[in-house]
Design an enzyme around this catalytic site. Structure first.
Site, short mmCIF file in Angstrom:
data_model
loop_
_atom_site.label_atom_id
_atom_site.label_comp_id
_atom_site.label_asym_id
_atom_site.label_seq_id
_atom_site.Cartn_x
_atom_site.Cartn_y
_atom_site.Cartn_z
N HIS A 131 0.02 -8.27 3.27
CA HIS A 131 0.07 -7.17 4.24
C HIS A 131 1.11 -6.11 3.88
O HIS A 131 1.43 -5.25 4.69
CB HIS A 131 0.34 -7.70 5.65
CG HIS A 131 -0.82 -8.45 6.23
ND1 HIS A 131 -0.70 -9.27 7.34
CD2 HIS A 131 -2.12 -8.50 5.87
CE1 HIS A 131 -1.89 -9.81 7.62
NE2 HIS A 131 -2.76 -9.36 6.74
N CYS A 142 1.47 13.38 0.25
CA CYS A 142 1.96 13.60 -1.11
C CYS A 142 2.50 12.30 -1.70
O CYS A 142 2.33 11.22 -1.14
CB CYS A 142 3.02 14.70 -1.13
SG CYS A 142 4.64 14.21 -0.48
#
EC number: 2.3.1.286
Length: 261
Positions: A131, A142
């Site tokens: 996870h 970005c």
């Protein structure tokens, strides 16, 4: 009887399996870090035992990738709650014991749902963080990335200093795909097979967490569960220790180390 009234016969039986195993899979959930002071999520005394959040959403909706996109302030509110529970916490004796098993038995792997990074802190190297890891945050737009140890210092929701878009932790939110690197490691190691599978502190509600236990059971491979409550795999295991993770692991390590002395 041992600590927390652990049954001696069960501890001895599991310790004997650990003695002969060459490839071991330890599957860990929130109960593994409970002895570090972190709350579990669905287990006994869990952080999200109540049905809905303050906004009326199931926690699985509030902590979803879709919520991060549509209402990042709601998603980050509950991300920050989890982060707040981790402040000042560190790995515990249970994490250290799993790292010790890896040093003694090189074929030892840890498959963890936890995003706290404690297994690596304690010295485990063969860890599959299925996870992700909450200490890493990255931009949703970005390439900006940073490491954080305390979410308290972040505005909610935090924004990217480079492009101004929302930041997110490098964890799997509900409804998102698992990270490719972790998935590849998971598939590679489960294909190679294990001769002992131990589930620790998890309710095993995710199919990929339950699967190694169920498949081992079907193949006649020994299985163990360490959990104070019942889980989705409880009926499939050969041995159960109804205990906190650190207590049970300490008892097993003592038996294991004594036999090797």
């Amino acid at each position: 009887m041992l600590q927390d009234d652990l049954p001696t016969a069960t501890v001895d039986a599991v310790a004997a399996l650990l003695q002969t195993a060459r490839r071991i899979l330890f599957i860990t959930g929130a109960g593994m870090s409970a002895d570090s002071g972190l709350p579990t999520y669905r287990g006994i005394g869990g952080l999200y035992e109540r049905k809905d959040t303050d906004e009326g959403f199931p926690i699985e909706v509030a902590l979803s990738g879709r919520m991060l996109q549509s209402r990042p302030e709601v998603c980050w509110k509950y991300i920050a709650q989890i982060g707040a529970a981790c402040v000042g916490a560190q790995h515990n004796r249970g994490h250290e014991i799993l790292a010790s098993f890896e040093r003694e038995i090189p074929g030892t792997w840890v498959l963890t749902q936890n995003v706290d990074g404690f297994h690596r802190d304690a010295g485990s190297r063969q860890v599959i963080e299925i996870h992700g890891n909450a200490r890493s945050i990255l931009c949703t737009r970005c390439s900006h990335r940073d490491n954080v140890s305390d979410y308290h210092a972040l505005p909610l929701p935090p924004m990217c200093p480079t492009c101004g878009h929302v930041l997110r932790p490098e964890v799997v939110l509900f409804g998102e795909f698992l990270p490719p690197d972790a998935t590849e490691a998971y598939e590679r190691e489960t294909r190679a097979g294990f001769d002992l599978v131990v589930s620790i502190g998890t309710t095993s509600v995710f199919p990929y967490i339950a699967a190694p236990v169920i498949e081992a059971h079907e193949q006649g491979i020994p299985t163990v569960e360490i959990n104070p409550g019942d889980s989705e795999v409880s009926r499939f295991v050969d041995h159960r220790l109804r205990s906190r993770a650190a207590v049970a692991l300490q008892a097993l390590w003592q038996r294991f180390a004594a036999a090797r002395a």
